[in-house]
Design an enzyme around this catalytic site. Structure first.
Site, PDB file in Angstrom:
ATOM      1  N   LEU A 101     -28.232 -29.998  44.641  1.00  0.00           N
ATOM      2  CA  LEU A 101     -27.352 -29.301  45.572  1.00  0.00           C
ATOM      3  C   LEU A 101     -27.911 -29.574  46.973  1.00  0.00           C
ATOM      4  O   LEU A 101     -29.135 -29.631  47.145  1.00  0.00           O
ATOM      5  CB  LEU A 101     -27.348 -27.791  45.307  1.00  0.00           C
ATOM      6  CG  LEU A 101     -26.688 -27.317  44.005  1.00  0.00           C
ATOM      7  CD1 LEU A 101     -26.835 -25.802  43.846  1.00  0.00           C
ATOM      8  CD2 LEU A 101     -25.209 -27.706  43.953  1.00  0.00           C
ATOM      9  N   ASP A 102     -27.036 -29.724  47.956  1.00  0.00           N
ATOM     10  CA  ASP A 102     -27.492 -29.936  49.331  1.00  0.00           C
ATOM     11  C   ASP A 102     -28.330 -28.739  49.784  1.00  0.00           C
ATOM     12  O   ASP A 102     -28.157 -27.628  49.280  1.00  0.00           O
ATOM     13  CB  ASP A 102     -26.296 -30.024  50.295  1.00  0.00           C
ATOM     14  CG  ASP A 102     -25.355 -31.159  49.945  1.00  0.00           C
ATOM     15  OD1 ASP A 102     -25.799 -32.110  49.293  1.00  0.00           O
ATOM     16  OD2 ASP A 102     -24.178 -31.062  50.337  1.00  0.00           O
ATOM     17  N   ARG A 103     -29.140 -28.983  50.804  1.00  0.00           N
ATOM     18  CA  ARG A 103     -29.966 -27.885  51.348  1.00  0.00           C
ATOM     19  C   ARG A 103     -29.085 -26.689  51.746  1.00  0.00           C
ATOM     20  O   ARG A 103     -29.452 -25.532  51.541  1.00  0.00           O
ATOM     21  CB  ARG A 103     -30.761 -28.389  52.558  1.00  0.00           C
ATOM     22  CG  ARG A 103     -31.828 -27.425  53.032  1.00  0.00           C
ATOM     23  CD  ARG A 103     -32.750 -28.104  54.026  1.00  0.00           C
ATOM     24  NE  ARG A 103     -32.038 -28.530  55.208  1.00  0.00           N
ATOM     25  CZ  ARG A 103     -31.819 -27.742  56.266  1.00  0.00           C
ATOM     26  NH1 ARG A 103     -32.286 -26.509  56.279  1.00  0.00           N
ATOM     27  NH2 ARG A 103     -31.151 -28.200  57.303  1.00  0.00           N
ATOM     28  N   ARG A 188     -18.060 -31.845  50.079  1.00  0.00           N
ATOM     29  CA  ARG A 188     -17.927 -31.971  51.541  1.00  0.00           C
ATOM     30  C   ARG A 188     -17.104 -33.213  51.893  1.00  0.00           C
ATOM     31  O   ARG A 188     -16.264 -33.182  52.797  1.00  0.00           O
ATOM     32  CB  ARG A 188     -19.321 -32.042  52.196  1.00  0.00           C
ATOM     33  CG  ARG A 188     -20.109 -30.736  52.023  1.00  0.00           C
ATOM     34  CD  ARG A 188     -21.531 -30.815  52.577  1.00  0.00           C
ATOM     35  NE  ARG A 188     -22.375 -29.798  51.966  1.00  0.00           N
ATOM     36  CZ  ARG A 188     -22.480 -28.537  52.382  1.00  0.00           C
ATOM     37  NH1 ARG A 188     -21.819 -28.126  53.449  1.00  0.00           N
ATOM     38  NH2 ARG A 188     -23.254 -27.673  51.749  1.00  0.00           N
TER      39      ARG A 188
END
Ligand code: URA
Length: 236
Positions: A101-103, A188
């Protein structure tokens, strides 16, 4: 596997350090009987300083990842591993995140030391659904669900169209998106492809598994029943 190597591989120290624990009489069985390095004992019967051993290899952990933590072992800044017992960083086989998962994304993250299980979860064949809730910078236009469901959407610099994905509007700038694959920054980039921008992103489900009552930063080890639930969500 020899007991010293087994305990060392769980991150309790080098083999020398684990041997020292034995010499000091700190390794016992459940009744407090001191164990010796050549005793034939099972993982579950061993205590160190009276405490059961950390979970045996085959560990799968469900973490509620907070925003601001990176899915990496060596990045600068806060790492998802900082939220788990420190000793787990030293395990062999290593505990890896199942995808990333992205930060800036929160939510359901799995980690496992079982390569076969990891492969089963991320394998394109499994197509385990992953459910995300996104907060958007702009109102939904109304045509996004059809675009995402088409199976024809091509992300920038890719040659293979995305698999059909399901979009549910939860409000003008709130959407639930269910994916059946996992590409880099996929959510995104999908919203960017329809002229929007994701301001906040949370993953609430993988396969049939949700976060339950785990608060951000909390985790729990999964049992066989949880793994059944995870795979029961296949193709849902
Ligand atoms: N898609 C993204 O864009 N980010 C994530 O963290 C996960 C899926």
């Amino acid at each position: 596997m020899k007991i010293v190597r087994h305990i060392a591989n769980l991150g309790y120290g080098s083999r020398k350090q684990v041997q020292a624990l034995f010499r000091e009489g700190r390794v016992t069985d459940a009744d407090g009987e001191v164990l010796y390095t050549d005793d034939p004992v099972d993982h579950d019967a061993i205590r160190i300083d009276g405490e059961p051993l950390d979970p045996a290899p085959g560990l799968c952990v469900l973490l509620h990842k907070p925003v601001g933590y990176t899915c990496s072992t060596k990045d600068t800044g806060r790492l998802v591993y900082d939220l788990l017992p420190a000793r787990w960083r030293l395990r062999d086989p290593v505990l890896s995140t199942v995808g990333r998962l992205d930060r800036d994304t929160s939510g359901l993250l799995l980690l496992t030391d079982d390569g076969g299980l990891l492969h089963r979860i991320i394998s394109p064949k499994a197509q385990l659904p992953k459910v995300y809730e996104a907060t958007l910078a702009q109102d939904l236009r109304g045509d996004e669900a059809a675009t995402f469901a088409s199976g024809a959407l091509l992300l920038e610099s890719e040659t293979k169209p995305l698999l059909p994905a399901e979009l549910e509007s939860l409000g003008p700038r709130q959407a639930r998106l269910t994916l059946h694959e996992g590409r880099y920054h996929q959510v995104r980039r999908m919203f960017a492809a329809v002229g929007n921008h994701v301001e906040a992103l949370h993953r609430s489900q993988v396969g049939g598994l949700g976060l339950g009552d785990l608060a951000p930063g909390q985790w729990r080890a999964l049992d066989a029943g949880d793994l059944q639930t995870l795979f029961a969500g296949r193709g849902a």
